[in-house]
Design an enzyme around this catalytic site. Sequence first.
Site, PDB file in Angstrom:
ATOM      1  N   TYR A 124      37.288  34.976  52.620  1.00 28.50           N
ATOM      2  CA  TYR A 124      37.114  33.545  52.393  1.00 28.50           C
ATOM      3  C   TYR A 124      37.159  32.721  53.687  1.00 28.50           C
ATOM      4  CZ  TYR A 124      37.108  29.449  49.419  1.00 28.50           C
ATOM      5  OH  TYR A 124      36.754  28.300  48.772  1.00 28.50           O
ATOM      6  N   LYS A 171      41.199  45.672  44.994  1.00 27.95           N
ATOM      7  CA  LYS A 171      40.062  46.599  44.859  1.00 27.95           C
ATOM      8  C   LYS A 171      40.329  47.763  45.815  1.00 27.95           C
ATOM      9  CE  LYS A 171      35.876  47.603  43.319  1.00 27.95           C
ATOM     10  NZ  LYS A 171      35.595  47.917  41.915  1.00 27.95           N
ATOM     11  N   ASP A 204      37.703  44.042  39.055  1.00 31.92           N
ATOM     12  CA  ASP A 204      36.640  44.017  38.042  1.00 31.92           C
ATOM     13  C   ASP A 204      37.227  44.161  36.642  1.00 31.92           C
ATOM     14  OD1 ASP A 204      37.256  46.381  39.338  1.00 31.92           O
ATOM     15  OD2 ASP A 204      35.388  47.383  38.852  1.00 31.92           O
ATOM     16  N   ASP A 228      40.236  33.029  44.271  1.00 33.81           N
ATOM     17  CA  ASP A 228      39.295  31.908  44.117  1.00 33.81           C
ATOM     18  C   ASP A 228      38.431  32.107  42.877  1.00 33.81           C
ATOM     19  OD1 ASP A 228      37.814  29.593  45.021  1.00 33.81           O
ATOM     20  OD2 ASP A 228      36.217  30.991  45.548  1.00 33.81           O
TER      21      ASP A 228
END
Length: 347
Positions: A124, A171, A204, A228
């Site tokens: 980000y 992840k 996910d 986010d």
Amino acid sequence: MAYKVTLIPGDGIGPEVISAAVDVIEATGVHINWERVEAGGQAMEKEGTPLPAYVIESIRKNKIALKGPLTTPIGYGFRSLNVALRKEFDLFANIRPVRSFDGVESLHKDVDLIIVRENTEDLYIGQERMIDDNRAESIKVITKGASERICKYAFYLAENLNRKKVTLVHKANILKLTDGLFLETGRKVAKDHPHIEFEEVIVDAMSMKLVQNPQDYQVIVAPNLYGDILSDLAAGLVGGLGLAPSANIGEDIAIFEPVHGSALDIANMNMANPISAILSGAMMLKHMGRLKEAGMIEDAIEDVLKDKESRTRDLGGILGTREFTEKIIEKIYSYKQVEGDGYAKEI
Ligand code: NAI
């Protein structure tokens, strides 16, 4: 006691929703001496920069700010004014509570979770470059220090708000080094809080689970980018961005702001939903230790929203920003009349 707070009305619908928040806070009886400064498009026009030095000085001095959304002008040295502010004051934790309100049409009921998003690193930050005409690169940096700080904050919040579980999102099955470090650090922090359940979910799978069963989550801690995305997803589950407040917390400075942007399509039309800004004001009051008044604001919003007519258009109602704000203020006055100074609903 009078407090001094930096007030940044912001761009687009910012001035409308921030003035609603100010009026509602005043109605609770908390007296705040607002230091009003301009940033974003307004400052750009008057000062030639979207982030004048006096804005930074004011926040540094007062240590607390309530701000509206800012439109970042392209080509003036800032990728994002919000990222610049977070960086300037090392506001490492972005706190986004997401809850459902009775009566508001939404995909889910009984949602009450808090997303704790790391605010200083990860993709980000936008460290990007072109390698050649056909290849671009973005650098993801995760540090042990920032990961530890945000995970500790998530557990601190869980403990203070009596939440029983912290869910870490990652992840690490693919990003073994970066997300692996975040996960490993979270596991270590969790060991210091054995009375709070700790779970790890891959981002996910988390997206699916949040859509299916958001009620299963209490405190979610995530690196910057996943935080986010998931917080907007979660806001969508309970009625949209107009309901979602946030806080950016640092060691000694905090900035409170609605999650939504400047919504230029409805600016100056008395159409914006001010709840997100008003609830950000309530978060600010909690930060100042004014729990009773913050609770009054939350209760007033909940009570007013029960009446289908008493809503802004984005929630299927007919009220303008101003008229809705007046309803909230009336409700707060009614609590004060009934209960006098003894208003103390559990918050
Ligand atoms: P946006 O949140 O401003 O608008 C998205 C959609 O939601 C629009 O249709 C808008 O009308 C609606 N909406 C947003 N807030 C609402 C409210 N309170 N009541 C009713 N409807 C509402 O997002 P967008 O269009 O992506 O961004 C517009 C500008 O805002 C951009 O310049 C962006 O950079 C900036 N922005 C600033 C933020 C901040 O300062 N914290 C956060 C997000 C965007």
